[in-house]
Design an enzyme around this catalytic site. Structure first.
Site, PDB file in Angstrom:
ATOM      1  N   HIS A 126     109.005 -85.445  25.821  1.00  0.00           N
ATOM      2  CA  HIS A 126     108.565 -84.356  26.696  1.00  0.00           C
ATOM      3  C   HIS A 126     108.915 -84.603  28.164  1.00  0.00           C
ATOM      4  O   HIS A 126     108.837 -83.694  28.984  1.00  0.00           O
ATOM      5  CB  HIS A 126     107.062 -84.084  26.526  1.00  0.00           C
ATOM      6  CG  HIS A 126     106.157 -85.119  27.136  1.00  0.00           C
ATOM      7  ND1 HIS A 126     105.588 -86.135  26.404  1.00  0.00           N
ATOM      8  CD2 HIS A 126     105.699 -85.273  28.395  1.00  0.00           C
ATOM      9  CE1 HIS A 126     104.817 -86.862  27.194  1.00  0.00           C
ATOM     10  NE2 HIS A 126     104.869 -86.361  28.408  1.00  0.00           N
ATOM     11  N   ASP A 156     107.646 -87.922  19.711  1.00  0.00           N
ATOM     12  CA  ASP A 156     107.710 -87.713  21.164  1.00  0.00           C
ATOM     13  C   ASP A 156     108.484 -88.842  21.847  1.00  0.00           C
ATOM     14  O   ASP A 156     108.069 -89.380  22.863  1.00  0.00           O
ATOM     15  CB  ASP A 156     106.309 -87.595  21.767  1.00  0.00           C
ATOM     16  CG  ASP A 156     106.334 -87.085  23.211  1.00  0.00           C
ATOM     17  OD1 ASP A 156     107.330 -86.431  23.571  1.00  0.00           O
ATOM     18  OD2 ASP A 156     105.383 -87.357  23.961  1.00  0.00           O
ATOM     19  N   ASN A 229     102.926 -91.060  34.103  1.00  0.00           N
ATOM     20  CA  ASN A 229     102.969 -92.327  33.372  1.00  0.00           C
ATOM     21  C   ASN A 229     103.725 -92.190  32.056  1.00  0.00           C
ATOM     22  O   ASN A 229     104.095 -93.198  31.439  1.00  0.00           O
ATOM     23  CB  ASN A 229     101.557 -92.818  33.043  1.00  0.00           C
ATOM     24  CG  ASN A 229     100.928 -93.641  34.149  1.00  0.00           C
ATOM     25  OD1 ASN A 229      99.963 -93.218  34.768  1.00  0.00           O
ATOM     26  ND2 ASN A 229     101.476 -94.815  34.395  1.00  0.00           N
ATOM     27  N   SER A 230     103.923 -90.967  31.602  1.00  0.00           N
ATOM     28  CA  SER A 230     104.535 -90.736  30.292  1.00  0.00           C
ATOM     29  C   SER A 230     105.864 -91.466  30.149  1.00  0.00           C
ATOM     30  O   SER A 230     106.731 -91.364  31.019  1.00  0.00           O
ATOM     31  CB  SER A 230     104.753 -89.238  30.073  1.00  0.00           C
ATOM     32  OG  SER A 230     103.529 -88.571  29.931  1.00  0.00           O
ATOM     33  N   ILE A 289      96.782 -84.110   2.007  1.00  0.00           N
ATOM     34  CA  ILE A 289      95.660 -85.015   1.811  1.00  0.00           C
ATOM     35  C   ILE A 289      94.503 -84.642   2.729  1.00  0.00           C
ATOM     36  O   ILE A 289      94.672 -83.906   3.702  1.00  0.00           O
ATOM     37  CB  ILE A 289      96.069 -86.479   2.070  1.00  0.00           C
ATOM     38  CG1 ILE A 289      96.577 -86.639   3.508  1.00  0.00           C
ATOM     39  CG2 ILE A 289      97.099 -86.941   1.060  1.00  0.00           C
ATOM     40  CD1 ILE A 289      96.868 -88.076   3.890  1.00  0.00           C
TER      41      ILE A 289
END
Length: 484
Positions: A126, A156, A229-230, A289
């Protein structure tokens, strides 16, 4: 001699006070030394930061103007929307040098780190998504244009490539499988555009499954992580990267003590596939599930909640070919116990496509061992009677009315049979979560194919224990628990 006695007696309290004072001084000294030892045991991150900051990079991107008129910001759109209003105006307002109206290019900012001497950089998808130009800035102020090698939106992650005549610093890669809650960890990144900000905390939990992605067992920390910070690294005390900071849980747009990082073991697996193959393949079982709660555990004969309950087996999937059935509970995978349903998808995803895996399941109260050849996870993972003569709806002791399942509905749902719930009043069915238009295909581990089998199952229900009910709602199967 008698004159000496009062004098001798008068000195005893003074000696006692002296002894007590000496003991108090010793205790105070011991307490001080203990506190000093504890203070010295707290980690000092200065050397770690000095040794590793050079390999952490700032990533900035430029994209063509959004034709819909979205304002630019130094973060991705998702991060920008999480920012408090003050920062939105500061970074993306009409007067901001970072962005502006629809006529200006959109800008994004994040972090990353160099993992190889030939210039491969890891970051979040992103951060670079939709970018037309990607620039990487090192701590020594070098700015290099980066090439996008590949992305994996499911985890990501993105892999970039930079080249320079001068040597490139590289981080040390750790082992995220060794992480335990309570360990100290440290992050380096560019929150809100402030380059090379260092924050520290502890590992709060491991193996977290988030609604956005079930194939990544996230590391949860309380390290202060904010927009910008990503893509930055998460270090352990040995100076090794153990994760990629990826997401935060927030109600304010900023740090709230709950941050999530991609384990470096999973990240490096994605990196190698993107570098070598240009795409990422994951193992696929082909089942839906759900969690096993206390009531479901009781109805299936488990002594405690554990495992992953198979609610639906997809047609043509590896699970179907291996003989797995709805109602099976997966207790272990490749010898590793499955405590939570979230434990299963990451383990299946890490299994190489075409490899045979061993599973222990609970079926009909007995444990069985099955072998399944793992398939490849599709790019768009998705799912998927004989009607009797029309009869009057049946309102029984469960507090609901059912009718034969229309043939066209059975074909659409691809089920061999069942009954359609038409009305639900107050009673066990309502409390279990059954609602009108649900299709019941199983009751108390007995298949429901028509009205007769439904009545037989209802008449044989025990009155002293919870029973399971398998329903299909909006094309998805799930198990509920009913207490007659």
């Amino acid at each position: 001699m008698t004159a000496m006695s009062p004098v001798a007696v008068s000195f005893q309290p003074a000696k006692t006070v002296l002894r007590l004072s000496t003991m108090a001084l010793c205790l105070a000294t011991l307490l001080f030394l203990s506190l000093s030892a504890k203070a010295q045991s707290l980690p000092d991150f200065t050397e770690l930061v000095e040794d590793n900051s050079a390999a952490v990079v700032n990533i900035s991107t430029v994209s063509e103007p959004d034709p819909r008129g979205a304002r630019g910001a130094p973060f991705s759109q998702r991060e920008f929307e999480q920012l408090p209003e003050f920062f939105q105006h500061f970074f993306g307002g009409p007067q901001s040098p970072y962005g502006g109206g629809s006529a200006r290019p959109r800008r994004s900012m994040g972090s990353g780190f160099i993992v190889s001497e030939d210039g491969y950089v890891l970051t979040n998808n992103h951060v670079v998504e939709g970018a037309d130009e990607i620039m990487v800035r090192l701590s020594d102020r070098r700015e290099l244009q980066a090439k996008l090698v590949g992305t994996d939106p499911r985890s990501d992650m993105a892999v970039l490539k930079i080249e320079d005549d001068e040597p490139l610093p590289v981080v040390k890669i750790g082992d995220s499988s060794e992480l335990e809650p309570g360990e100290w960890v440290l992050a380096i990144g560019s929150p809100f555009g402030f380059d090379y900000t260092v924050t520290a905390g502890i590992v709060s939990a491991v193996g977290r499954s988030l609604p956005s992605e079930n194939y990544v067992p996230f590391i949860q920390t309380d390290v202060a992580i904010n927009p910008g910070n990503s893509g930055g690294p998460l270090f352990n005390l040995d100076g090794e990267v153990v994760g990629i900071n990826s997401q935060i849980y927030t109600r304010s747009g900023g740090f709230m003590g709950v941050s999530f990082a991609i384990p470096i073991d999973d990240a490096m697996n994605v990196f190698r596939q993107l570098r070598d193959e240009g795409e990422v393949s994951r193992g696929w079982l082909g089942v839906l599930i759900q969690e096993v709660n206390r009531d479901l555990a009781e109805s299936f004969g488990l002594s405690r909640p554990r495992g992953a309950l198979i609610a639906e087996v997809m047609p043509g999937s590896p699970a179907e070919e291996a003989g797995l059935q709805s109602g099976d509970i997966v207790l272990s995978y490749e010898g590793e116990p499955i405590q939570l349903s979230a434990d299963l998808p990451p383990r299946v995803g890490r299994t190489p496509v075409g490899e045979e895996a061993t599973m222990t399941i609970l079926r009909g109260g007995e444990e069985k061992t099955l072998k399944v050849e793992i398939g490849r996870l599709p790019a768009d993972e998705g799912a998927g009677a004989t009607s009797a003569e029309p009869s009057q709806p049946s309102a029984g002791p469960l507090g609901m009315s059912v009718e034969p399942l229309p043939e066209e509905v059975a074909e659409k749902l691809d089920v061999p049979g069942g009954v359609l719930v038409t009305q639900v009043g107050r009673g066990p069915a309502f409390e279990a979560g059954i609602r009108p238009n649900d299709v019941i295909t199983e009751l108390n581990r007995k298949p429901i194919t028509d009205m007769n089998s439904f009545r037989e199952a209802v008449n044989s229900l025990p009155s002293d224990k919870a029973v399971s009910v398998r329903i299909i709602r909006e094309g998805r199967a799930t198990y509920l628990v009913m207490k007659p």
